[in-house]
Design an enzyme around this catalytic site. Structure first.
Site, PDB file in Angstrom:
ATOM      1  CE  LYS A 153      41.723 -76.480   4.176  1.00 19.16           C
ATOM      2  NZ  LYS A 153      42.552 -76.763   5.358  1.00 19.16           N
ATOM      3  CE  LYS A 250      41.599 -78.838  12.102  1.00 15.42           C
ATOM      4  NZ  LYS A 250      42.572 -79.216  11.050  1.00 15.42           N
TER       5      LYS A 250
END
Length: 337
Positions: A153, A250
């Protein structure tokens, strides 16, 4: 059917930080549907970015509880069409859809991947996510969990240098997830530097609605670009086909396995790489993702690995990143007491 809803607060092993938020706990909703002595489990996590809480999902579902419990269940697809007409959020629909799929497979006595005529002979390895932290803490997380693929990230003022430092400590493949924090110019500039550092692809570097910027990136980036925040529901896939190399689906955002299966097919028909990601779910949600692994190019299903303690049993992800599938039907989920 009998419907049950329960909120869980899942403590994380480490503070999890991305470019826009940090948290130490993940709130999640577990929905269960019971019929003829079998129970299916589904999950959807809360998410402040999408303004979804466990309480809001429970309120939505409870408002149509009687209709759900009176519904004559036959297949998950018919059930999904039914609940979609009730005006629920995709997050709430996801929890119910995953429960319906798990229930259906248990009633049939078969895992979902078998019902879908897919084979476990080949499937992608999940990455393990390293959230934004000091370089020392990020290195410590990698050393704590040696893994063949890391999702890093980013979204700081020193992103390339962070990757340079992390590279000194592992030969693993890197994937970079920026969570909308870069501009098109930053992405194009950073891409060759990151490619030289063993980065496989960039995930959602630009803001979700910056389509002009993404078009520029697609023409000039030396690394593939995967859509995440730009690809939420089925209608987003076609537009992403013109602006990205691939899509990250997702289940919680699109409304469960039912629409995800259609998105996978459409993405492949458009020549896109297809990934499914998680949102720090327990093994309830992760075991559902595991059922579609044979259909994917990439997967991010490390949610349960990031928890201090799991609340369910299902798919087992071993320390060498290999998988053991449950023998139960459906997604193979049993909830811990």
């Amino acid at each position: 059917m009998e419907l049950q809803l329960k909120k869980y607060i899942l403590p994380l092993k480490h503070t999890f930080s991305i470019s826009r938020e940090s948290h130490d706990f993940q709130n999640t909703l577990i929905a269960s549907l019971s019929l003829n002595g079998y129970t299916g489990y589904g999950e959807a996590t809360s998410n402040p970015y999408y303004k979804i809480s466990v309480e809001s999902m429970m309120a939505e579902i409870n408002a149509v509880r009687s209709a759900i419990e009176e519904f004559t269940f036959t297949t998950p697809e018919i059930f999904h069409a039914f609940i979609t007409k009730k005006g629920l959020s995709n997050f709430a629909i996801c929890a119910l859809d995953l429960a319906a799929h798990d229930l259906y497979g248990k009633l049939k006595g078969k895992p979902l991947y078998e019902i879908w005529n897919t084979s476990l002979d080949h499937y992608p390895t999940t990455n393990y996510t390293i959230g934004i932290a000091s370089i020392e803490k990020m290195v410590a997380k990698m050393q704590e969990t040696p893994w063949p693929i890391y999702k890093i990230k980013l979204g700081t003022d020193d992103d390339v240098n962070i990757v340079k430092e992390l590279r000194k400590h592992t030969d693993a493949i890197f994937r970079i997830d920026v969570n909308c924090a870069w501009t098109a110019e930053e992405t194009i500039f950073n891409a060759p530097l990151l490619k030289d550092l063993g980065v496989e692809f960039l995930e959602q570097p630009l803001k979700a609605d910056d389509w002009d910027g993404m078009e520029k990136v697609m023409h000039h980036s030396v690394l593939p670009i995967i859509a995440d925040e730009s690809c939420i529901v089925e209608s987003d896939v076609a537009k992403c086909g013109l602006h990205f190399s691939g899509i990250n689906i997702k289940l919680t955002k699109c409304g469960g396995l039912t629409p995800a299966l259609r998105m996978i097919k459409e993405g492949k028909d458009l020549g896109l790489k297809v990934m499914v990601g998680c949102m720090t779910e327990s093994s309830v949600g992760i075991s559902a993702i595991a059922q579609i692994l044979p259909q994917l190019d990439y997967v991010d299903m490390d949610g349960a690995l990031l928890l201090k303690e799991d609340i369910a049993d299902g798919i087992i992800i071993h320390k060498d990143a290999s998988l053991s599938y449950p023998k139960l039907g459906g997604s193979g989920i049993t909830l811990r007491s």
